[in-house]
Design a protein around this motif. Sequence first.
Motif, PDB file in Angstrom:
ATOM      1  N   TYR A  61      -4.215   1.692  -4.320  1.00  0.00           N
ATOM      2  CA  TYR A  61      -4.943   1.889  -3.074  1.00  0.00           C
ATOM      3  C   TYR A  61      -5.040   3.378  -2.764  1.00  0.00           C
ATOM      4  O   TYR A  61      -4.027   4.068  -2.688  1.00  0.00           O
ATOM      5  CB  TYR A  61      -4.217   1.165  -1.922  1.00  0.00           C
ATOM      6  CG  TYR A  61      -4.793  -0.186  -1.588  1.00  0.00           C
ATOM      7  CD1 TYR A  61      -5.325  -0.984  -2.589  1.00  0.00           C
ATOM      8  CD2 TYR A  61      -4.812  -0.663  -0.278  1.00  0.00           C
ATOM      9  CE1 TYR A  61      -5.856  -2.225  -2.290  1.00  0.00           C
ATOM     10  CE2 TYR A  61      -5.342  -1.909   0.027  1.00  0.00           C
ATOM     11  CZ  TYR A  61      -5.860  -2.687  -0.984  1.00  0.00           C
ATOM     12  OH  TYR A  61      -6.388  -3.910  -0.682  1.00  0.00           O
ATOM     13  N   TYR A  62      -6.268   3.818  -2.541  1.00  0.00           N
ATOM     14  CA  TYR A  62      -6.530   5.204  -2.183  1.00  0.00           C
ATOM     15  C   TYR A  62      -6.164   5.443  -0.726  1.00  0.00           C
ATOM     16  O   TYR A  62      -5.751   6.527  -0.330  1.00  0.00           O
ATOM     17  CB  TYR A  62      -8.007   5.478  -2.435  1.00  0.00           C
ATOM     18  CG  TYR A  62      -8.567   6.702  -1.761  1.00  0.00           C
ATOM     19  CD1 TYR A  62      -8.309   7.969  -2.297  1.00  0.00           C
ATOM     20  CD2 TYR A  62      -9.380   6.597  -0.640  1.00  0.00           C
ATOM     21  CE1 TYR A  62      -8.846   9.095  -1.700  1.00  0.00           C
ATOM     22  CE2 TYR A  62      -9.914   7.716  -0.050  1.00  0.00           C
ATOM     23  CZ  TYR A  62      -9.645   8.967  -0.574  1.00  0.00           C
ATOM     24  OH  TYR A  62     -10.176  10.083   0.010  1.00  0.00           O
ATOM     25  N   ASP A  63      -6.319   4.396   0.075  1.00  0.00           N
ATOM     26  CA  ASP A  63      -6.102   4.506   1.512  1.00  0.00           C
ATOM     27  C   ASP A  63      -5.234   3.322   1.935  1.00  0.00           C
ATOM     28  O   ASP A  63      -5.138   2.345   1.203  1.00  0.00           O
ATOM     29  CB  ASP A  63      -7.457   4.447   2.221  1.00  0.00           C
ATOM     30  CG  ASP A  63      -7.354   4.923   3.658  1.00  0.00           C
ATOM     31  OD1 ASP A  63      -6.260   5.346   4.065  1.00  0.00           O
ATOM     32  OD2 ASP A  63      -8.381   4.859   4.365  1.00  0.00           O
ATOM     33  N   TYR A  64      -4.593   3.429   3.101  1.00  0.00           N
ATOM     34  CA  TYR A  64      -3.725   2.318   3.494  1.00  0.00           C
ATOM     35  C   TYR A  64      -3.661   2.190   5.000  1.00  0.00           C
ATOM     36  O   TYR A  64      -4.084   3.074   5.741  1.00  0.00           O
ATOM     37  CB  TYR A  64      -2.332   2.497   2.894  1.00  0.00           C
ATOM     38  CG  TYR A  64      -1.702   3.854   3.151  1.00  0.00           C
ATOM     39  CD1 TYR A  64      -1.006   4.112   4.327  1.00  0.00           C
ATOM     40  CD2 TYR A  64      -1.801   4.874   2.205  1.00  0.00           C
ATOM     41  CE1 TYR A  64      -0.440   5.350   4.562  1.00  0.00           C
ATOM     42  CE2 TYR A  64      -1.235   6.111   2.434  1.00  0.00           C
ATOM     43  CZ  TYR A  64      -0.557   6.347   3.616  1.00  0.00           C
ATOM     44  OH  TYR A  64       0.009   7.570   3.844  1.00  0.00           O
ATOM     45  N   LEU A  65      -3.108   1.058   5.437  1.00  0.00           N
ATOM     46  CA  LEU A  65      -2.997   0.790   6.870  1.00  0.00           C
ATOM     47  C   LEU A  65      -1.887   1.653   7.473  1.00  0.00           C
ATOM     48  O   LEU A  65      -0.912   1.954   6.805  1.00  0.00           O
ATOM     49  CB  LEU A  65      -2.679  -0.688   7.093  1.00  0.00           C
ATOM     50  CG  LEU A  65      -3.740  -1.655   6.576  1.00  0.00           C
ATOM     51  CD1 LEU A  65      -3.279  -3.094   6.777  1.00  0.00           C
ATOM     52  CD2 LEU A  65      -5.069  -1.415   7.280  1.00  0.00           C
ATOM     53  N   GLU A 105       0.588   1.089   9.284  1.00  0.00           N
ATOM     54  CA  GLU A 105       1.979   0.607   9.298  1.00  0.00           C
ATOM     55  C   GLU A 105       2.760   1.000   8.041  1.00  0.00           C
ATOM     56  O   GLU A 105       3.985   0.925   8.019  1.00  0.00           O
ATOM     57  CB  GLU A 105       2.021  -0.913   9.496  1.00  0.00           C
ATOM     58  CG  GLU A 105       1.430  -1.714   8.352  1.00  0.00           C
ATOM     59  CD  GLU A 105       0.328  -2.663   8.821  1.00  0.00           C
ATOM     60  OE1 GLU A 105      -0.559  -2.206   9.590  1.00  0.00           O
ATOM     61  OE2 GLU A 105       0.362  -3.839   8.432  1.00  0.00           O
ATOM     62  N   PHE A 106       2.047   1.400   6.985  1.00  0.00           N
ATOM     63  CA  PHE A 106       2.749   1.795   5.764  1.00  0.00           C
ATOM     64  C   PHE A 106       2.971   3.301   5.671  1.00  0.00           C
ATOM     65  O   PHE A 106       3.491   3.800   4.676  1.00  0.00           O
ATOM     66  CB  PHE A 106       1.967   1.332   4.527  1.00  0.00           C
ATOM     67  CG  PHE A 106       1.830  -0.157   4.439  1.00  0.00           C
ATOM     68  CD1 PHE A 106       2.955  -0.960   4.316  1.00  0.00           C
ATOM     69  CD2 PHE A 106       0.578  -0.760   4.488  1.00  0.00           C
ATOM     70  CE1 PHE A 106       2.829  -2.342   4.243  1.00  0.00           C
ATOM     71  CE2 PHE A 106       0.447  -2.135   4.418  1.00  0.00           C
ATOM     72  CZ  PHE A 106       1.571  -2.927   4.297  1.00  0.00           C
TER      73      PHE A 106
END
Lengths: 219, 552
Positions: B461-465, B467-468
């Motif tokens: 994943y290049y991007d994440y939510l 909360e991580f």
Amino acid sequence: MFSGPSNFVESVDTAFWVVMVISVFFLVVITFSMVYFVIKYSRKKNPKAENIHGNVTLEVTWTVIPTILVLIMFWYGWVGYKQMTEAPEDSMVIDVTAQMWKWTFKYQNGVQADTLYVPLKKNVRLNLHSLDVNHAFFVPAFRVKKDVIPNRNNFVWFNISETGSYNIMCAEYCGLNHSNMYSKVIVIPEQNFNFWLENKSRLKSGSQTTTVKTDTVSN
Amino acid sequence: MASDAIAVNGNEKEPSYLEYTGKGRGLKSWITSTDHKRIGILYLCSLLLFFAVGVVFGFLMRLELIAPGRTIMDPQTYNQIFTLHGVIMIFLFVIPGIPAVFGNFFLPILIGAKDVAFPRINLLSWYLFVSGGLLAILSITLPGGSADTGWTFYVPYSVRSGTNVTYTLFAAFMLGFSSILTGLNFVTTVHRMRAPGMSWFKMPLSIWSLYATAWVQVLATPIIGITLLLVAVERWFGVGLFDPALGGDPVLYQHLFWIYSHPAVYIMILPAMGVVSEIIPVFARRTIFGYKFIAFSSIGIALFGSLVWAHHMFTAGMSDTGQFVFSILTFLVAIPSAIKVFNWTATLYKGSIELGPPLYYALGFIFLFSIGGLTGLFQGTLAVDIQVHDTSFVVAHFHYVMFGGTGFGIFAAMHYWFPKMFARMYNQKAAKVAFWFLFVGFNTLYFPMFIMGWLGMPRRYYDYLPEFHIYHFISTIGSWILITGLIIMFTNLIRSLRKGKILTEQNIWGGETLEWRVPTPPPHENFEHIPTITEGPYEYKQNEEPQLEEVK
């Protein structure tokens, strides 16, 4: 013991913690013994080593006990997994289509949406289709994941006991916007769900644009 | 072990492998040499250069992930970088790491031979290795850019992608051949060229593990070679073997890929286990505990490890029977690894332990590999695997095994054999400081990935939510500590090549295997007289003689 929104949380989390307890135990024993021996039998304290070629009883013990333990872990894993593969007959069926890089959900009355609405405490079966490359349908909160592979009829099912909105992610790498291929599952009481579905269905006959915008992905 | 058979050289000193130049001079004397020791050094230099490139890519990925959204690069670049990071680290560093460098250098010496069975093929395999490596890296500069498929090249994406997938496929194909030739060479050498008296159970344990590895290299690598070639054919001619749009089966590709790539995991870890089995008895000054159990567990790992590939596909939609069988086999392959760990720990018991730098790295290996191995149990557990498959949990797991295991095994081997290879000693204090940076950095970098993976952070994943964020942030800080450790370690070693204390002792660590019975650095032909072997490799007779101090 463990509860969560979906019917799989208990068995998955139980298996997880069974493996965790056994693993932590072994890690602690191994690490502690290593450190203890290195200190106790350092060259300064113990200038002369003792040759011990082995011990068959010990070897058998530390082969048999781990074998039994891993078979126990296997069993927890298998039992938890088995229920995921058997969708009840009475499940409500929704067709899920994955494509680079969005999800589409199609209900049996023809309604389409890009957010997945499902009724509370109902068995729901999702048939997974891909239009292009491999994807994977993943809802972490439900402990549900399955690859979505073109020409292959994979499915998942679940039964949700808590209303709310949960993330859907794509878990199989699918190119440029893989990390943006999110959607939401919205779990609502059955009455509200039926109302939503009817409304959608009426809208559909009125106009072509039925999709709900879901640009925001965070809670 | 049979010291009487090796004559100590008096006045007429044989040229060492560093002095003996053969036909050419300078660089030419290296790149045309068929001496297994010089080829080992060629591998070492080229492999460390590729490793440096892989580390830079890893560093850039972690930097991008320090915060959600775009930080330093666009998603396309990120996808290409994680692909190259994987291809370089797997095919150019971890797989050839120990067999091609230390196996080439020490396998013939450890079995009392003058060279490997096919010295020219050995050199050819290095040329294949370097060409494959350069091809993979040069594909960045070509129009279209390097592949963005992940190192797994999953079809259909790898057939559709507009990037230079074909070049990377060819690179991996060539690297596979290099690996097959090395394996072939080692199998033949171990069978045919052991010194007189060296029966199978008098072989050092590193030879057992290299031997088991070599068989997997010979038997499994051709499958990936052919499979990758078929993907190239699919891209050019649209044959429809794997592409579902043409009636092919993408899951068939996954099976073929993992039939090689899971055994490849054991190609990576087994030689490192061999190195640890050498280092521990030497630094504990005693016999190894359970020689036969360690030797047979290597064979057991190679056999079982070849039958578990489909555990990479538990979410792909296999039959229940398939899931059942592959899950149970996966659990069983954990047993021989556990046996090794228990025996290593038992070898420390009642030893006389000198905590030298190689032992630091070897014990670091055991700890990190144990975490890697135990987290493998989570993924073998079907219900849990459904949750953690394709998340950063898996990324953490295989970095603990591949880097914490094999990587630390390579570092242990470097510190153990460096004095023998170069006749110089490095700064031991700096080596230990580097170890602590590496160890702390490693755990800070990879441990948070277990937690966020379990919580549902998918991999690649290049991007994440948001909360991580905290886990990614800690992980990126860890990468800086780890890289500091790498810089200290390599600076220390490279500096010692010129400035380190000159060594003449044959046996600096007090080992009993054959490499410690030849001069430092080893002469061109290793042995003036081939030794006759009468005893096992780790006897430490001095422990049985009362009142006698250690005899060198």
